[in-house]
Design an enzyme around this catalytic site. Sequence first.
Site, mmCIF file in Angstrom:
data_model
loop_
_atom_site.group_PDB
_atom_site.id
_atom_site.type_symbol
_atom_site.label_atom_id
_atom_site.label_comp_id
_atom_site.label_asym_id
_atom_site.label_seq_id
_atom_site.Cartn_x
_atom_site.Cartn_y
_atom_site.Cartn_z
ATOM 1 N NE ARG A 181 -3.323 -3.081 0.895
ATOM 2 C CZ ARG A 181 -3.981 -3.384 1.541
ATOM 3 N NH1 ARG A 181 -3.393 -3.270 2.901
ATOM 4 N NH2 ARG A 181 -4.946 -4.440 1.464
ATOM 5 C CG ASP A 210 -3.026 -5.961 -0.952
ATOM 6 O OD1 ASP A 210 -4.240 -5.877 -1.579
ATOM 7 O OD2 ASP A 210 -2.630 -6.221 0.732
ATOM 8 C CG HIS A 281 -6.357 -8.422 -1.286
ATOM 9 N ND1 HIS A 281 -6.081 -7.723 -0.349
ATOM 10 C CD2 HIS A 281 -6.486 -9.183 0.356
ATOM 11 C CE1 HIS A 281 -6.940 -7.244 1.138
ATOM 12 N NE2 HIS A 281 -7.238 -8.418 1.322
ATOM 13 C CD GLU A 344 -9.937 -7.805 4.157
ATOM 14 O OE1 GLU A 344 -9.798 -7.287 4.959
ATOM 15 O OE2 GLU A 344 -8.783 -7.780 3.261
ATOM 16 C CE1 TYR A 435 -3.940 -7.854 11.920
ATOM 17 C CE2 TYR A 435 -4.865 -6.598 10.831
ATOM 18 C CZ TYR A 435 -4.656 -7.805 11.012
ATOM 19 O OH TYR A 435 -5.288 -8.284 9.748
ATOM 20 C CG ASP A 437 -3.896 -0.760 10.473
ATOM 21 O OD1 ASP A 437 -4.175 -2.073 11.784
ATOM 22 O OD2 ASP A 437 -4.835 -0.901 9.317
ATOM 23 C CD GLU A 487 -4.870 -0.262 4.267
ATOM 24 O OE1 GLU A 487 -4.389 -0.459 4.993
ATOM 25 O OE2 GLU A 487 -5.469 -1.776 4.247
HETATM 26 C C1 TNX Z 1 -7.736 -6.264 6.648
HETATM 27 S S1 TNX Z 1 -5.368 -8.439 7.578
HETATM 28 C C2 TNX Z 1 -6.547 -7.400 5.539
HETATM 29 C C3 TNX Z 1 -6.092 -5.857 5.094
HETATM 30 C C4 TNX Z 1 -5.912 -4.341 5.408
HETATM 31 C C5 TNX Z 1 -6.143 -4.431 6.883
HETATM 32 C C6 TNX Z 1 -6.604 -2.861 7.591
HETATM 33 C C7 TNX Z 1 -5.569 -8.767 6.649
HETATM 34 C C8 TNX Z 1 -4.946 -9.911 6.659
HETATM 35 N N1 TNX Z 1 -6.888 -7.732 5.269
HETATM 36 O O1 TNX Z 1 -5.903 -5.920 3.692
HETATM 37 O O2 TNX Z 1 -4.247 -3.702 5.468
HETATM 38 O O3 TNX Z 1 -7.822 -5.615 7.022
HETATM 39 O O4 TNX Z 1 -6.288 -2.875 8.916
#
Ligand code: TNX
Length: 779
Positions: A181, A210, A281, A344, A435, A437, A487
């Site tokens: 990112r 990503d 991703h 995801e 996390y 972030d 991000e």
């Molecule tokens: C979820 S954690 C994601 C990332 C994002 C993050 C932001 C994970 C395996 N996937 O793609 O950057 O949340 O907090």
Amino acid sequence: MKPIRRTWRLALTLSCCTLLAACGREPEPAPVPPVAEATARPALIPAPASLQSREGSFRFDRGTHLVADGEAARRVAVSFAGLVATTHGVTPALAGADAAPAITFAIDASLPADAPEAYVLEVAPQGVRVAAADERGLFYGAVTLWQLLSSAQGEAVRIPALRIEDAPRFGWRGLMLDSARHFQSVEQIKQLLDAMAWHKLNVFHWHLTDDQGWRIEIPQYPKLMDVAACRIPAGEAGTDPVSGQTRPYCGYYTQDQIRDIVAYAAQRHITVVPEFDMPGHVQAVVAAYPEYGSLGDTPAVSNEWGVHQYLFNVDEPTFAFIEDVLDEIVELFPAPYIHIGGDEAVKDQWEQSERVQARMAELGIADETALQSWFVKRLETYLEGKDRRLLGWDEILDGGLPPQATVMSWRGTEGGIAAARAGHDVVMTPAESLYLDYLQTGSPNEPPGRPAQVTLQTVYDFEPVPAVLTPAQRNHILGVQANLWTEHLRTWPRMQHALFPRVAALAESAWSPAGRKDYADFLTRLPAQLARYRAFGIAYAQTPFEVLADVEAGDGDASTVTLENPLGYAIRYTTDGSDPDADSPLYEAPLQAPLPVEVRAAAFAGTTALAPASRHAFDAARLRVRTDEQMATCPDTGRLLLRLEDDGPPDGERAIFNVTIFRPCWLWAGAELDGIASAKVRLGRLPYYFQLAHDEPARRFEPAQSPHGELLLRTGGCEGEPVASLPLPEAPGADGFIELDLPLPDAGADAGRTDLCLIATGDTRPTMWVLDRVELVPR
Ligand code: TNX
């Protein structure tokens, strides 16, 4: 652990010198540097497994030698000298075995070999000995010794005599960095690896691919570098202000740079685990090679955040590509684990793709979840053929997984628990605890990120081994890891802010025995760690060490000022405009002060201020103003709240806004509307750069009446009565802001307090209005 053999040859040498001096030799008139005392209770982070105090102390100064027998011990001695040089400005020299006074580094075959990374450190008045069965243990012993020295400043330091026996609780002490990112230079990554090493962290998980960028040089697939490594940032940031041309954000690591980083990490006993995230991703790859995507279209490399739709297809040429890339990755990274992502991957494209559906039928696979499971198993088999273990995010559990696969639990600990019960190894990295972030305080000085907080204590308190597991299942918990997603972290100083000091809390969870963890005690050791950060030029977060202030108006000009340090350190303050020092009054209860008042306050550990004093000036006008940071979002959507940076100006400082992207509205609880004529509202505008995937229906637009929506003010909360509204313009002014004056005709003399809610209506995508401040203007 067996006691180490003591070989204090230097004790004899020392007494000879003393004798000679006593025999009447003229002492050399050497300048004597002041000797600093390291604290009686050593400020070690992470806390060692066991520490016994002994009588006396050891004096370290320019005359202290390092003694190291053999290559491994010598390498450790050189690392130690480098650490000492950074914090003390002295590089201790390696000397022969007879040198004195000395610090001896020894690989000791008599120590148990079944405790990897363990060490024994003995500090005696005559000398210091660090011993371990392997080089890694010796290295960590050297780090501990350096931390003892660096608990005090200065060229000459006295450290208390003691004996430490230490070994890590977990073999996986990880930190993940997202270089997809936003990108970091090789030098910055090396600075991080240096810091990881002296936090005794040993796995650098490198998120290299990503939707927004591909960051590994793969010569066989040139478009990965030419296309997938570049994106045009959203909004103003994507245009060069001078030429008007697009300004791409590009970067990848060459294979030479990767080899350099892997070797640099290895010298610091850190394994680099690469991640190639798939089957989701992958929008950047599909932008370069649409033939590997599911629908055949050619997207741009994404300049948005969130969950994207692009998935690899499952045709043979795609696996050939994946395997070619994995071959290169395996070649570049000697780590036993290869991370294949797996997170995801929303299945819409697989559902829509005729080709994918046909292939599923051919393979006799029932549904898309089972298809991802099949996909992961295929990668697992491939990696096993290369003698590597597959690692993936907890979604790889869905639909079944071969037992040798290792699971990284990020959606809480549930995935990790399920995985351990099913016999998989697990690394714990739950978002709500680890996390980075997420922001660490509620200070308005936080950089962009996720305002739902992951505080220092949240990180510290995380227990990696769930109590619900049986002893056998607990053995599957390899360890713990914090993740830095980038991000919202555009610059290296901001990344350092997010990392430090929370990495210190992670280190203690990862290394120290559970019974040795004590947050209050950790806070007493933290100031020494901050001094180490300063010595290394690490831009650690200042916000946890600031003093936050809140004011409440009373009758007439009376007010009550509440002070708070996010970590609970003692606060000293002044109200006379001077900076507080160790003699200033201690804050014990809210201050009653007539307006206007200026409070300056700093957090203290003992007599040392932990950060420059925070200044808070309050007057009647200031009480009628709220910034976005001072307002609640509505409804309180917790983790959906973001703190986002403006897309312009392209160079220079940009404004930052707190906003819930699912329903942009801001709430001022208990606003005093008595005698108020209007609300002057300043708004900025951001690109709406989010992919919401299956969360899209949760987005709530207030219907708009005018082409660009309006600014709506409600009283009695965000579901309350609409009392004022003004149409929004097509675009903000040249400075990126607009100001609207909303008349409040109904707010009569007895309007009183109400929850005032400001909402930007309409679906204004691809942009979004965001609140900067609101000021209540008196009649
Ligand atoms: C979820 S954690 C994601 C990332 C994002 C993050 C932001 C994970 C395996 N996937 O793609 O950057 O949340 O907090």
